[in-house]
Design an enzyme around this catalytic site. Structure first.
Site, mmCIF file in Angstrom:
data_model
loop_
_atom_site.group_PDB
_atom_site.id
_atom_site.type_symbol
_atom_site.label_atom_id
_atom_site.label_comp_id
_atom_site.label_asym_id
_atom_site.label_seq_id
_atom_site.Cartn_x
_atom_site.Cartn_y
_atom_site.Cartn_z
ATOM 1 N N ARG A 58 -0.932 2.086 13.022
ATOM 2 C CA ARG A 58 -1.472 0.804 12.563
ATOM 3 C C ARG A 58 -1.357 0.583 11.055
ATOM 4 O O ARG A 58 -1.960 -0.350 10.531
ATOM 5 C CB ARG A 58 -2.934 0.669 12.979
ATOM 6 N N HIS A 59 -0.614 1.428 10.347
ATOM 7 C CA HIS A 59 -0.466 1.269 8.909
ATOM 8 C C HIS A 59 0.983 1.006 8.507
ATOM 9 O O HIS A 59 1.905 1.608 9.058
ATOM 10 C CB HIS A 59 -0.966 2.519 8.169
ATOM 11 N N ARG A 93 -1.301 -6.733 12.128
ATOM 12 C CA ARG A 93 -2.329 -6.039 12.914
ATOM 13 C C ARG A 93 -3.039 -6.996 13.870
ATOM 14 O O ARG A 93 -3.397 -6.607 14.985
ATOM 15 C CB ARG A 93 -3.339 -5.358 11.982
ATOM 16 N N ARG A 101 0.850 -1.188 0.000
ATOM 17 C CA ARG A 101 0.000 0.000 0.000
ATOM 18 C C ARG A 101 0.893 1.247 0.000
ATOM 19 O O ARG A 101 1.705 1.436 0.917
ATOM 20 C CB ARG A 101 -0.908 0.013 1.231
ATOM 21 N N GLU A 146 0.008 4.362 0.373
ATOM 22 C CA GLU A 146 -0.574 5.514 1.056
ATOM 23 C C GLU A 146 0.384 6.086 2.103
ATOM 24 O O GLU A 146 1.121 5.354 2.760
ATOM 25 C CB GLU A 146 -1.897 5.124 1.705
ATOM 26 N N GLU A 154 -10.318 -1.677 13.678
ATOM 27 C CA GLU A 154 -10.646 -2.562 12.559
ATOM 28 C C GLU A 154 -9.445 -3.391 12.147
ATOM 29 O O GLU A 154 -8.347 -2.877 11.991
ATOM 30 C CB GLU A 154 -11.142 -1.719 11.379
ATOM 31 N N SER A 193 -11.565 -6.497 6.675
ATOM 32 C CA SER A 193 -12.622 -6.012 5.795
ATOM 33 C C SER A 193 -13.037 -7.162 4.889
ATOM 34 O O SER A 193 -12.189 -7.896 4.383
ATOM 35 C CB SER A 193 -12.140 -4.840 4.942
#
Length: 319
Positions: free
Chosen positions: A117-118, A293, A109, A111, A242, A245
């Protein structure tokens, strides 16, 4: 150590810069042995339920999730990118009559998320399966696989959990007014507040929300039959954050094209994916979760970099 003696505190960046030394501590030995068990228990449960393990490419022609958070590169003279998930190919495996599949592999990813948490690269635990009657069948698998993992960790990793708890004290995982946009996604603050409310009322840190607004889900998510503003999707939470997903997927090629265009995706880059559904595809759904995670939240840790052996975030490419 003498009573009252203070230990030297070492910052996280310094620990990661000297990771080879840092991983020698009992807590880190425990964290990564627990991580190994999570992956092992995930595989064992799914194999016992008739799933087949697969491996999908990480070099692909177009974004698998949509949006701009993708690492772009040149592949022998043509544009390519690193897979944001195995989503498209695990669905193609379902079209190929595998019925139930899972994968453990790297996810990328791009981003710029400077959060606790990323990560830009993590290990994904992914599942896809045929749906016989209702997408709650997928939710049932989610529930049972993670209850199995949590029970397995508590039974087989007592020594490792004690080592982690000695350095990072945490409570065992147990099986307020914030305004929320009814058609929007949940913010981190809202997730945590909801987690507090759920624990107070139901005495659990593990729960599932479903029927998310369609506007905040990927293009391949199936809308609700009764209200197209919502979707046949769900998220799973641990300790108010979260981790998973999932959703029922669109399996009709013409509708897939409509949804992709609506989400700003160049359909030409996913043409082979769309074409796979032209030969017949059963209703299906699945989910994905980051291994790091899961371990972070199970152990009550405050940063995902603690559960990545050599983390990759927007500012770290070494060691």
């Amino acid at each position: 150590m003498q009573k009252g003696e203070q230990l030297v505190r070492v910052g996280q960046d310094t620990r990661l810069n000297y990771r080879v030394l840092d991983m020698r501590t009992p807590a880190n030995q425990g964290i990564f042995r627990i991580q190994c068990q999570v992956e092992n228990l995930f595989r064992l449960f799914l194999l016992s339920e008739g799933f087949v393990g697969i491996h999908t490419p990480k070099l692909i022609a177009g974004a698998s999730e949509g949006g701009s958070a993708v690492f772009k590169l040149e592949y022998k003279g043509q544009p390519a990118c690193l897979a944001q998930s195995p989503q498209l190919h695990k669905q193609m495996a379902i079209c190929g009559n595998f019925g139930r599949v899972f994968e453990v592999g790297p996810v990328f990813r791009a981003e710029d998320s400077f959060t606790h948490r990323h990560l830009c690269e993590f290990t994904g635990l992914d599942v896809e399966m045929e749906i016989k009657e209702h997408y709650f069948e997928v939710i049932d698998i989610v529930d049972r696989v993670f209850v199995s993992i949590f029970d397995g960790l508590n039974e087989t990793c007592k020594k490792e959990l004690d080592a982690v708890r000695a350095q990072y004290p945490f409570e065992p995982l147990k099986d307020a007014g914030v305004e929320v946009d009814p058609l929007g996604d949940l913010s981190t603050e809202t997730e945590r507040k909801l987690g507090q409310l759920v624990r107070e009322k139901y005495d659990t840190d593990f729960y599932i929300l479903h029927r998310y607004p369609l506007a905040v889900r990927p293009f391949y998510t199936m809308p609700c039959y009764g209200d197209p503003n919502y979707s046949n999707s769900f998220d799973v939470f641990i300790r108010g954050e979260e981790i998973i997903s999932g959703a029922q997927r669109v399996h009709v090629p013409e509708f897939l094209i409509t949804r992709a265009e609506a989400c700003g995706i160049d359909v030409k880059t996913i043409s082979t994916y769309v074409d796979a559904f032209r030969y017949g595809a059963p209703p299906h759904g699945g989910f994905g979760v980051g291994l790091e995670r899961v371990v972070m939240l199970f152990c009550g840790l405050n940063n995902i970099r603690k559960t990545s052996l050599f983390p990759r975030d927007p500012q770290r490419l070494t060691p």
